[in-house]
Write an enzyme that holds these catalytic residues in place. Sequence first.
Site, PDB file in Angstrom:
ATOM      1  N   ARG A 114       0.868  -1.174   0.000  1.00 46.27           N
ATOM      2  CA  ARG A 114       0.000   0.000   0.000  1.00 46.27           C
ATOM      3  C   ARG A 114       0.907   1.226   0.000  1.00 46.27           C
ATOM      4  NH1 ARG A 114      -5.234   1.759   1.724  1.00 46.27           N
ATOM      5  NH2 ARG A 114      -5.194   3.822   2.687  1.00 46.27           N
ATOM      6  N   ARG A 141     -14.368  -5.474   3.088  1.00 43.74           N
ATOM      7  CA  ARG A 141     -12.943  -5.457   2.735  1.00 43.74           C
ATOM      8  C   ARG A 141     -12.269  -6.738   3.230  1.00 43.74           C
ATOM      9  NH1 ARG A 141     -10.037  -0.971   2.075  1.00 43.74           N
ATOM     10  NH2 ARG A 141      -8.534  -2.427   1.159  1.00 43.74           N
ATOM     11  N   HIS A 162      -7.009   0.796  -6.811  1.00 42.71           N
ATOM     12  CA  HIS A 162      -7.347   0.264  -5.489  1.00 42.71           C
ATOM     13  C   HIS A 162      -8.257  -0.960  -5.680  1.00 42.71           C
ATOM     14  CE1 HIS A 162      -7.755   0.049  -1.309  1.00 42.71           C
ATOM     15  NE2 HIS A 162      -8.427   1.140  -1.025  1.00 42.71           N
ATOM     16  N   ASP A 211     -15.880   9.720  -2.748  1.00 39.97           N
ATOM     17  CA  ASP A 211     -14.632   9.550  -2.013  1.00 39.97           C
ATOM     18  C   ASP A 211     -14.179  10.939  -1.565  1.00 39.97           C
ATOM     19  OD1 ASP A 211     -12.321   8.472  -0.951  1.00 39.97           O
ATOM     20  OD2 ASP A 211     -11.312   8.180  -2.879  1.00 39.97           O
ATOM     21  N   GLN A 265     -10.513  -2.723  -2.844  1.00 40.04           N
ATOM     22  CA  GLN A 265     -11.689  -1.959  -2.435  1.00 40.04           C
ATOM     23  C   GLN A 265     -12.860  -2.232  -3.373  1.00 40.04           C
ATOM     24  OE1 GLN A 265     -12.197   0.361   0.287  1.00 40.04           O
ATOM     25  NE2 GLN A 265     -14.287   0.034  -0.425  1.00 40.04           N
ATOM     26  N   CYS A 293     -15.626   4.641   0.367  1.00 43.60           N
ATOM     27  CA  CYS A 293     -14.550   3.738   0.784  1.00 43.60           C
ATOM     28  C   CYS A 293     -13.977   4.089   2.152  1.00 43.60           C
ATOM     29  CB  CYS A 293     -13.453   3.689  -0.274  1.00 43.60           C
ATOM     30  SG  CYS A 293     -12.815   5.302  -0.759  1.00 43.60           S
TER      31      CYS A 293
END
Length: 330
Positions: A106, A315, A133, A229, A136, A270
């Site tokens: 990450r 997740r 991502h 987001d 996600q 998210c």
Amino acid sequence: MPVNLKGRHLLTLKDFTSEEIRYLLDLSKDLKAKKRAGIRGNLLEGKNIVLLFEKASTRTRCAFEVAAFDEGAQVTFLTNSQMGKKESIEDTAKVLGRFYDGIEFRGFKQETVEDLAKFAGVPVWNGLTDMYHPTQILADFLTIMEHVAKPLNKVKFVYAGDARNNMGNSLMIGAAKMGMHFVALAPKELWPTEALVAEMKEVCKATGGQIELSESVDAVKGADVIYTDVWVSMGEEHMFAERIKQLKPYQVNMEMIKKTENNDVIFMHCLPAFHDQMTEVGVQVKEAHGIDEMEVTDEVFRSKHSVVFDEAENRMHTIKAIMVSTAGNL
């Protein structure tokens, strides 16, 4: 034909077919039911996983750790490696590949996770980069399957906000792969790149999906999902004033929800979300820019439409499916 993902990397959903994505979603559903039933897993027994983090995290770290522990793996969380400082990415990858059965990264550059995959010799999973991502998006689609009474290829999905960030890119890719009607709702300067849009429109020719770019909030009509987001991504904190000016018209509020004309529309994010004044950043932004709520209002965030915490939980289940299918004893 049976799906076999053993040894595969997850760097971007571009690399996966619709059938492979569906397989991961179905496996996630099964693993979620197994955990809810209290069944202890062993599909990662004897495995060792390393988590390489350049960016701070809540959900990604916790999801990988709990998912690994649930299925019997050991985990190392690594934020102070010499990668890129005293040791090259190539050399780091070759060393970690000798120790571990899977590597999660990450961080900032997509090139970093791609280089890790090139040299590690074990599966590498993208937990977020500036471009993509993918973990996600799998959690998002599992959540839609749970809350929207339509197959994915009948869903109208609206992403409101900075549509050229990693979430905008990845959601469009996933939507195209699964045959969804994807709408990027944003000012034109924050649309995804023309090259990526063209690539995903080609994917849609095979899946029956649709890609739409719009500056008009009226494009939410008929939406099954409204997603947003944060307006300012990690590393862009100096751009709050510019982003607020650009994106305030695209704030997800009850007026936007009503414009969908769908009482069952779901709201997704998210996380973390700046929907109130309960964070240091929220307070700082209000003091500097005079705005109480940013990408979503508190009213929507706490409403019946919001499924953000189901989404956050998912997740863990989808990440578990990724690790089990690529590095596990499945």
